[in-house]
Design a protein around this motif. Structure first.
Motif, PDB file in Angstrom:
ATOM      1  N   SER A 289       0.812  -1.220   0.000  1.00 56.79           N
ATOM      2  CA  SER A 289       0.000   0.000   0.000  1.00 56.79           C
ATOM      3  C   SER A 289       0.845   1.270   0.000  1.00 56.79           C
ATOM      4  O   SER A 289       0.379   2.334  -0.420  1.00 56.79           O
ATOM      5  CB  SER A 289      -0.940  -0.001   1.206  1.00 56.79           C
ATOM      6  OG  SER A 289      -0.198  -0.144   2.418  1.00 56.79           O
ATOM      7  N   GLY A 290       2.123   1.163   0.469  1.00 60.33           N
ATOM      8  CA  GLY A 290       2.956   2.368   0.513  1.00 60.33           C
ATOM      9  C   GLY A 290       3.869   2.521  -0.682  1.00 60.33           C
ATOM     10  O   GLY A 290       4.699   3.449  -0.734  1.00 60.33           O
ATOM     11  N   VAL A 291       3.758   1.638  -1.656  1.00 61.04           N
ATOM     12  CA  VAL A 291       4.614   1.690  -2.838  1.00 61.04           C
ATOM     13  C   VAL A 291       4.105   2.764  -3.792  1.00 61.04           C
ATOM     14  O   VAL A 291       2.895   2.942  -3.973  1.00 61.04           O
ATOM     15  CB  VAL A 291       4.640   0.312  -3.529  1.00 61.04           C
ATOM     16  CG1 VAL A 291       5.436   0.374  -4.826  1.00 61.04           C
ATOM     17  CG2 VAL A 291       5.219  -0.731  -2.598  1.00 61.04           C
ATOM     18  N   SER A 292       5.036   3.477  -4.418  1.00 66.20           N
ATOM     19  CA  SER A 292       4.631   4.523  -5.350  1.00 66.20           C
ATOM     20  C   SER A 292       3.902   3.920  -6.538  1.00 66.20           C
ATOM     21  O   SER A 292       4.084   2.749  -6.888  1.00 66.20           O
ATOM     22  CB  SER A 292       5.852   5.301  -5.846  1.00 66.20           C
ATOM     23  OG  SER A 292       6.688   4.469  -6.641  1.00 66.20           O
ATOM     24  N   GLU A 293       3.082   4.742  -7.182  1.00 69.39           N
ATOM     25  CA  GLU A 293       2.301   4.265  -8.318  1.00 69.39           C
ATOM     26  C   GLU A 293       3.210   3.819  -9.455  1.00 69.39           C
ATOM     27  O   GLU A 293       2.926   2.826 -10.134  1.00 69.39           O
ATOM     28  CB  GLU A 293       1.364   5.381  -8.786  1.00 69.39           C
ATOM     29  CG  GLU A 293       0.437   4.954  -9.920  1.00 69.39           C
ATOM     30  CD  GLU A 293      -0.529   6.062 -10.316  1.00 69.39           C
ATOM     31  OE1 GLU A 293      -1.169   5.913 -11.375  1.00 69.39           O
ATOM     32  OE2 GLU A 293      -0.638   7.056  -9.573  1.00 69.39           O
ATOM     33  N   GLN A 294       4.324   4.500  -9.638  1.00 67.93           N
ATOM     34  CA  GLN A 294       5.238   4.147 -10.720  1.00 67.93           C
ATOM     35  C   GLN A 294       5.850   2.762 -10.495  1.00 67.93           C
ATOM     36  O   GLN A 294       5.909   1.933 -11.406  1.00 67.93           O
ATOM     37  CB  GLN A 294       6.347   5.192 -10.829  1.00 67.93           C
ATOM     38  CG  GLN A 294       7.334   4.910 -11.960  1.00 67.93           C
ATOM     39  CD  GLN A 294       8.417   5.983 -12.051  1.00 67.93           C
ATOM     40  OE1 GLN A 294       8.437   6.939 -11.251  1.00 67.93           O
ATOM     41  NE2 GLN A 294       9.304   5.835 -13.015  1.00 67.93           N
ATOM     42  N   VAL A 295       6.306   2.504  -9.254  1.00 69.35           N
ATOM     43  CA  VAL A 295       6.894   1.196  -8.945  1.00 69.35           C
ATOM     44  C   VAL A 295       5.831   0.099  -9.050  1.00 69.35           C
ATOM     45  O   VAL A 295       6.090  -0.977  -9.601  1.00 69.35           O
ATOM     46  CB  VAL A 295       7.522   1.215  -7.535  1.00 69.35           C
ATOM     47  CG1 VAL A 295       7.956  -0.198  -7.130  1.00 69.35           C
ATOM     48  CG2 VAL A 295       8.706   2.165  -7.499  1.00 69.35           C
ATOM     49  N   ALA A 296       4.625   0.376  -8.523  1.00 67.02           N
ATOM     50  CA  ALA A 296       3.548  -0.617  -8.565  1.00 67.02           C
ATOM     51  C   ALA A 296       3.200  -0.969 -10.003  1.00 67.02           C
ATOM     52  O   ALA A 296       3.058  -2.155 -10.352  1.00 67.02           O
ATOM     53  CB  ALA A 296       2.313  -0.093  -7.830  1.00 67.02           C
ATOM     54  N   ASP A 297       3.092   0.048 -10.860  1.00 63.69           N
ATOM     55  CA  ASP A 297       2.757  -0.220 -12.265  1.00 63.69           C
ATOM     56  C   ASP A 297       3.850  -1.032 -12.943  1.00 63.69           C
ATOM     57  O   ASP A 297       3.564  -1.946 -13.735  1.00 63.69           O
ATOM     58  CB  ASP A 297       2.555   1.100 -13.026  1.00 63.69           C
ATOM     59  CG  ASP A 297       1.263   1.804 -12.621  1.00 63.69           C
ATOM     60  OD1 ASP A 297       0.407   1.125 -12.006  1.00 63.69           O
ATOM     61  OD2 ASP A 297       1.115   2.998 -12.924  1.00 63.69           O
TER      62      ASP A 297
ATOM     63  N   GLU B  11      -5.147   0.937  -7.100  1.00 60.55           N
ATOM     64  CA  GLU B  11      -4.214   2.055  -7.028  1.00 60.55           C
ATOM     65  C   GLU B  11      -2.854   1.637  -6.480  1.00 60.55           C
ATOM     66  O   GLU B  11      -1.822   2.149  -6.904  1.00 60.55           O
ATOM     67  CB  GLU B  11      -4.810   3.165  -6.161  1.00 60.55           C
ATOM     68  CG  GLU B  11      -6.056   3.812  -6.779  1.00 60.55           C
ATOM     69  CD  GLU B  11      -6.589   4.945  -5.922  1.00 60.55           C
ATOM     70  OE1 GLU B  11      -5.997   5.180  -4.839  1.00 60.55           O
ATOM     71  OE2 GLU B  11      -7.581   5.586  -6.317  1.00 60.55           O
ATOM     72  N   SER B  12      -2.832   0.711  -5.515  1.00 57.92           N
ATOM     73  CA  SER B  12      -1.564   0.303  -4.916  1.00 57.92           C
ATOM     74  C   SER B  12      -1.114  -1.023  -5.525  1.00 57.92           C
ATOM     75  O   SER B  12      -1.822  -1.644  -6.317  1.00 57.92           O
ATOM     76  CB  SER B  12      -1.730   0.174  -3.400  1.00 57.92           C
ATOM     77  OG  SER B  12      -2.752  -0.750  -3.093  1.00 57.92           O
TER      78      SER B  12
END
Length: 351
Positions: free
Chosen positions: A273-281, A317-318
């Motif tokens: 849940s705390g990972v940035s959107e860029q890293v998650a994507d 989102e996360s």
């Protein structure tokens, strides 16, 4: 040397002992159902109902003798001797069993109940004998006259001084050595009929424990997980991302039994849940490619029909990646969890 004459009274006791035996077997069967349906209260209720039927049937069976033994000094009923010299009166008469059959059929089948209602009460007559003694009164009933006449003849032979009195209702206080054919007995029989239907139906349900999804081969599931793990290479460590392991019971085809405790679906959830959107994507896109999924896909069955292994990457989102095994035996969960832990490490979780 005295001679004993055995006179048949009724088979009611034999029937209720048979009911007690069947109910005892069903109590064990439904008790086993509790073990395989731990979250369902239905089989607890049915087991309690079975035990209640056993108790009532045994209680009734102990009250109704199958035979009367006429000996030199008296009549023996359930090891209780009615001495001829203690008899103070003999009363004879007919009592209709129509209230019993009305009480039984009206809640069971309205059509049959109405047919019984229009039939004359004399069609249901039972021949009744009441034997008065200094210590109480014994009552016996027969559908046919043979046994009735034999007992009356034995009493009249031993006590010719007693004249039988005719006319009785069967409602006077007495110890009944035959089933009481009244409303209460009819309702009890109707309850027994309902129990037979429900207990039989629910017992049959226990024979089908198949699950909606078939139980997959452990070897095929392990092979699919290892093949998928080999494709998950080159991932960077993901600090702050956790791996969750969840076991779901697989649904049975028979809804009454509930989910199976023996066939389960093991899930690995990669949650960040705390990972940035860029890293998650980036991670999710790479997982999709490694699993052979399209860019917009979210679910991939990777090894059908050999196993139920699948990858789920929903659009959230996360960071969220889920891998599950499909339905497998509960005894294989530890081995499969080890395979999923290896996959989590390959994805950078826990390194």
């Amino acid at each position: 040397m005295s001679q004993t004459t055995r006179i048949r009274l009724s088979n009611a006791a034999l029937r209720v002992w048979g009911v007690a035996g069947v109910a005892a077997v069903l109590a064990l069967w439904h008790g086993w159902g509790i073990l395989i349906t731990p979250e369902r209260s239905f089989f607890w209720f049915m087991t309690a109902a079975d035990v209640l039927v056993v108790v009532v049937a045994v209680w009734l069976g102990k009250q109704w003798p199958r035979y009367a033994d006429v000996e030199e000094g008296g009549i023996v009923l359930l090891r209780q001797r009615i001495r001829f010299e203690a008899v103070t009166g003999i009363r004879l008469g007919d009592v209709s069993a129509k209230p019993f059959w009305l009480a039984f059929w009206l809640p069971t089948s309205l059509v049959v109940g109405l047919v019984v209602a229009v039939m004359p009460a004399g069609s249901f007559d039972r021949e009744v004998l009441e034997i008065d003694t200094e210590n109480g009164r014994a009552r016996l009933r027969w559908r046919e006259s043979t046994g009735h006449d034999q007992v009356v003849r034995a009493l009249r032979t031993a006590r010719p001084d007693l004249e039988p009195r005719y006319g009785l209702t069967g409602d006077s206080r007495a110890r009944d050595f035959s089933p009481r054919m009244g409303v209460g007995g009819g309702l009890l029989a109707a309850g027994l009929a309902l129990w037979v239907l429900v207990a039989g139906w629910s017992g049959i349900q226990l024979t089908d424990q198949s699950t909606v999804q078939k139980e997959n081969s452990t070897a095929a599931t392990v092979e699919a997980l290892r093949t998928l793990t080999k494709k998950m290479t080159g991932y960077e460590a993901l600090p702050g991302v956790r791996a969750e392991y969840v076991t779901w019971r697989c649904d049975r085809n028979n809804y009454l039994l509930g989910p199976s405790p023996d066939v389960v679906d093991l899930h690995l959830k990669i949650v960040g849940s705390g990972v940035s959107e860029q890293v998650a994507d980036g991670v999710e896109s790479r997982v999709r490619r490694n699993a052979g999924m399209g860019e917009g896909d979210y679910l991939k069955m990777v090894d059908l029909p050999r196993s139920g292994v699948a990858v789920d990457v929903p659009l959230v989102e996360s960071l969220y990646v889920e891998v599950f095994t499909g339905c497998v035996g509960v005894g294989d969960v530890e081995e499969l969890r080890g395979e999923l832990e290896g996959m989590a490490r390959a994805l950078g979780v826990g390194r």
